[in-house]
Structure formats: C-alpha cells, structure tokens
Design a protein around this motif. Structure first.
Motif, short mmCIF file in Angstrom:
data_model
loop_
_atom_site.label_atom_id
_atom_site.label_comp_id
_atom_site.label_asym_id
_atom_site.label_seq_id
_atom_site.Cartn_x
_atom_site.Cartn_y
_atom_site.Cartn_z
N GLN A 31 0.88 -1.21 -0.07
CA GLN A 31 -0.07 0.11 0.14
C GLN A 31 0.83 1.20 0.05
OE1 GLN A 31 -2.95 -0.16 3.07
NE2 GLN A 31 -4.23 1.65 2.15
N GLY A 40 1.48 4.31 1.13
CA GLY A 40 2.18 4.78 2.26
C GLY A 40 3.28 4.12 2.75
N TYR A 41 3.17 2.76 2.56
CA TYR A 41 4.00 1.87 3.17
C TYR A 41 5.29 1.59 2.32
CZ TYR A 41 1.30 1.41 7.13
OH TYR A 41 0.24 1.67 8.12
N GLN A 44 11.57 7.72 2.33
CA GLN A 44 10.54 7.65 3.36
C GLN A 44 10.80 7.75 4.64
OE1 GLN A 44 7.02 4.53 3.03
NE2 GLN A 44 8.26 3.68 4.31
N ARG A 102 1.16 9.99 4.99
CA ARG A 102 0.13 9.02 5.55
C ARG A 102 -0.41 8.93 6.84
NH1 ARG A 102 -1.06 3.96 3.45
NH2 ARG A 102 -1.91 2.56 4.79
N ASN A 114 -4.88 5.30 7.28
CA ASN A 114 -4.39 4.87 6.01
C ASN A 114 -4.74 5.80 4.75
OD1 ASN A 114 -3.33 2.27 7.19
ND2 ASN A 114 -5.53 1.32 6.79
N ASP A 115 -5.09 6.77 5.02
CA ASP A 115 -5.31 8.05 4.02
C ASP A 115 -4.03 8.80 3.76
OD1 ASP A 115 -7.20 11.01 3.80
OD2 ASP A 115 -6.41 9.66 2.42
N MET A 116 -3.48 8.43 2.45
CA MET A 116 -2.28 9.30 2.08
C MET A 116 -2.69 10.34 1.21
SD MET A 116 0.81 7.32 0.57
CE MET A 116 1.71 8.18 -1.11
#
Lengths: 114, 110
Positions: A97, A99-100, B48, B92, B96-98
């Motif tokens: 997903q 964001g990860y 990240q 994020r 779970n909303d990015m």
C-alpha cells in the motif's frame, strides 16, 4: 522492466466525449493508483486498486471509472468529458500500500477537454 | 479529508544557496514520503521517513521527521541547477489515508 507505461501521452477531447486512459505495469505490483495533477498543484487520488478485481474510490472519483481485471492493467475511463477534467493524469503502482512503500509513476497523460 | 500543508509554494535561489521545504499536518502521521518531479516529468520517489525524529541524508539532501510526527522537512545544501523541479511530500495518516502536498517548486539561477 519497462516499469509503468501509460497511453496516450496527449489527448484532446470535446465536451461529452468518452475515452480510456491505459496503464500497464510489469513489476507484478498488487497496488495501482490513478492521480490527476492540475497546473501548479499536487496530486489528487482518483481511484486505487489493491489487487485484481478490487477497486476503491480516492479523493476525487466523480466523472471517472476504473476496472482491474489483471494485475498488470488498470485503465481509467472518462464517460462524459468536461472541461474540469483537463489535467495531467498519472498512473502509479507499488508492491505494498502506497504509504508503506514507494510508488512508481508512469510518464503521464496530458488531457485537454474543449 | 485530512490535508497536508506544504510551504513555500515557490522558491527561487541562486546556485550554491540552500533550500528548504516544509510539510505540516494537523494530525499525527504514520509516515511521510518525499518525491521529486522535474519539469514536464513524473514524480520520482526520494525517501520515506517512519520514526519520530528521524533524520536521513542523501548526499546534499537532508530529510527530517518531527518528534511529534506531524511535520517534515527537506533541506538541500548548496543547490545545483540539477536540483530544479517540484518537491512533494506524501503524508500517510493513521487511518491509512495518504495525501500529497501541493509541492514546492524550486528554480535555481546559475
């Protein structure tokens, strides 16, 4: 690997016309996304998919539809084009997903609706 | 929806000067990603950040994640003309909303 490919690169539509933006990835990624980018703005999520047969709405889904019949392909359909849909459309994919894990973006489709 | 604010919108620097862009959220973030988009190109992943207070470096680029995990920054030391482009954060949230920030457009004068 070609990564994420998108066709067409450019398109001009008349109001009310329909079209499908194609997106294909060869990285065997489960997750795929469609974004639109208006001039000078960030990316807004239209639709996303977590795997073949599964799709879900993003932030701005109105006026669009998607399908995910295979892992590789994630087409975006515009049924009745409107000037407000003039934008650059990016498809992206990730192995997890978004964001990860990093998202890999295609080169984009520049759409103009007149 | 949960928004992420990115500032400044534009930054014009002389080559060799430093540059910083900031990303701020009103709610705690799970993680944050940074992307670079060259003019006419597509976004490309840079890094990240996941941990509170995390700092990561990539050559002249330094990325920070705030202690409260609500803000982040990207700092470029001694900019070069190859740094030109728009830098986006993608935040994020815990639900779970990015969301992508609006981006900071960097121009560098030789």
């Amino acid at each position: 690997n070609a990564g994420v490919t998108q066709t067409p690169k450019f398109r001009i539509l008349k109001i009310g016309q329909s079209m499908t933006l194609q997106c294909t990835q060869d990285m065997n990624h489960n997750y795929m996304y469609w974004y639109r980018q208006d001039p000078g703005m960030g990316l807004k999520l239209i639709y996303y998919s977590v795997g073949a047969g599964i799709t879900d709405k993003g932030e701005v889904p109105n006026g669009y539809n998607v399908s995910r019949s295979t892992t590789e392909d994630f087409p975006l359909r515009l049924e009745l084009a409107a000037p407000s849909q003039t934008s650059v459309y990016f498809c992206a994919s990730s192995s997890r997903q978004g964001g990860y894990n990093e998202q890999f973006f295609g080169p984009g489709t520049r759409l103009t609706v007149l | 929806g949960q928004q992420v604010m990115q500032i400044p919108q534009y930054q014009h620097v002389q080559e060799g000067e430093d540059f910083t862009t900031y990303c701020n959220s009103s709610t705690t973030l799970s993680n944050i990603q940074w992307y670079k988009q060259r003019p006419g190109g597509h976004p490309v992943f840079l890094i990240q950040l996941v941990k509170s207070g995390e700092v990561k470096k990539q050559k002249r680029l330094t990325f920070q994640f705030g202690e409260a995990k609500k803000n982040s920054s990207l700092h470029i030391t001694a900019t070069q003309t190859t740094d030109v482009g728009t830098y986006f954060c993608a935040a994020r949230h815990n639900n779970n909303d990015m969301r992508f920030g609006a981006g900071t457009r960097l121009t560098v004068k030789p």
